[in-house]
Motif scaffolding. Structure first.
Motif, short mmCIF file in Angstrom:
data_model
loop_
_atom_site.label_atom_id
_atom_site.label_comp_id
_atom_site.label_asym_id
_atom_site.label_seq_id
_atom_site.Cartn_x
_atom_site.Cartn_y
_atom_site.Cartn_z
N UNK A 1 0.84 -1.20 0.00
CA UNK A 1 0.00 0.00 0.00
C UNK A 1 0.87 1.25 0.00
N UNK A 2 1.94 1.25 0.80
CA UNK A 2 2.84 2.41 0.84
C UNK A 2 3.55 2.57 -0.51
N UNK A 3 3.90 1.45 -1.14
CA UNK A 3 4.56 1.52 -2.45
C UNK A 3 3.61 2.13 -3.48
N UNK A 4 2.35 1.71 -3.43
CA UNK A 4 1.36 2.25 -4.36
C UNK A 4 1.14 3.73 -4.10
N UNK A 5 1.07 4.10 -2.82
CA UNK A 5 0.89 5.51 -2.45
C UNK A 5 2.09 6.33 -2.90
N UNK A 6 3.30 5.78 -2.71
CA UNK A 6 4.51 6.48 -3.13
C UNK A 6 4.53 6.66 -4.65
N UNK A 7 4.12 5.62 -5.38
CA UNK A 7 4.08 5.72 -6.84
C UNK A 7 3.10 6.80 -7.27
N UNK B 1 4.72 10.13 -6.58
CA UNK B 1 5.77 10.41 -7.57
C UNK B 1 5.13 10.88 -8.87
N UNK B 2 4.06 10.23 -9.29
CA UNK B 2 3.38 10.62 -10.53
C UNK B 2 2.84 12.05 -10.40
N UNK B 3 2.25 12.35 -9.24
CA UNK B 3 1.73 13.69 -9.00
C UNK B 3 2.86 14.73 -9.05
N UNK B 4 4.00 14.40 -8.44
CA UNK B 4 5.14 15.32 -8.46
C UNK B 4 5.67 15.51 -9.88
N UNK B 5 5.71 14.43 -10.65
CA UNK B 5 6.16 14.55 -12.04
C UNK B 5 5.23 15.46 -12.83
N UNK B 6 3.92 15.34 -12.59
CA UNK B 6 2.95 16.21 -13.26
C UNK B 6 3.15 17.66 -12.84
#
Length: 114
Positions: free
Chosen positions: A36-42, A45-50
């Protein structure tokens, strides 16, 4: 006695098996939490990239606007310089005309005095 020893060993094995099952359950929960933490981190990360892409686009837009503003300022300065030169030329002509008129008037007055 050997039956009693086997029962003790069996109970110990059952307890060990129960402990192992509890440990497996605990490890499964840890693994699920980490997934769950890995999914949340991903997702983060996607939000930060955007956000980075948006910031880059904004910076490019600001840079283009700044360059346009500089160009506009330079164009306005050139126009003002041109207007200033034209005004200087106009004032020189007026001054020369006035000077010529005064010279003419003085020459007429000198001629009258003679």
């Amino acid at each position: 006695r050997s039956k009693h020893t086997y029962l003790e060993k069996f109970e110990k094995l059952e307890n060990d098996a129960s402990d192992a099952k509890e440990e497996v359950g605990r490890l499964k929960r840890i693994l699920e939490d980490q997934e769950a933490m890995k999914s949340d981190a991903a997702s983060k990360v996607k939000h930060l990239e955007e956000m980075i892409i948006t910031l880059k686009r904004t910076a490019e837009g600001v840079d283009a606007a700044r360059k346009g503003e500089i160009l506009s300022y330079e164009t306005a300065m050139e126009e003002l310089k041109s207007q200033f030169r034209q005004e200087q030329a106009r004032l020189r002509c007026i001054a020369n005309d006035d000077n010529d008129r005064w010279k003419c008037k003085m020459e007429q007055l000198e001629a009258e005095l003679k």
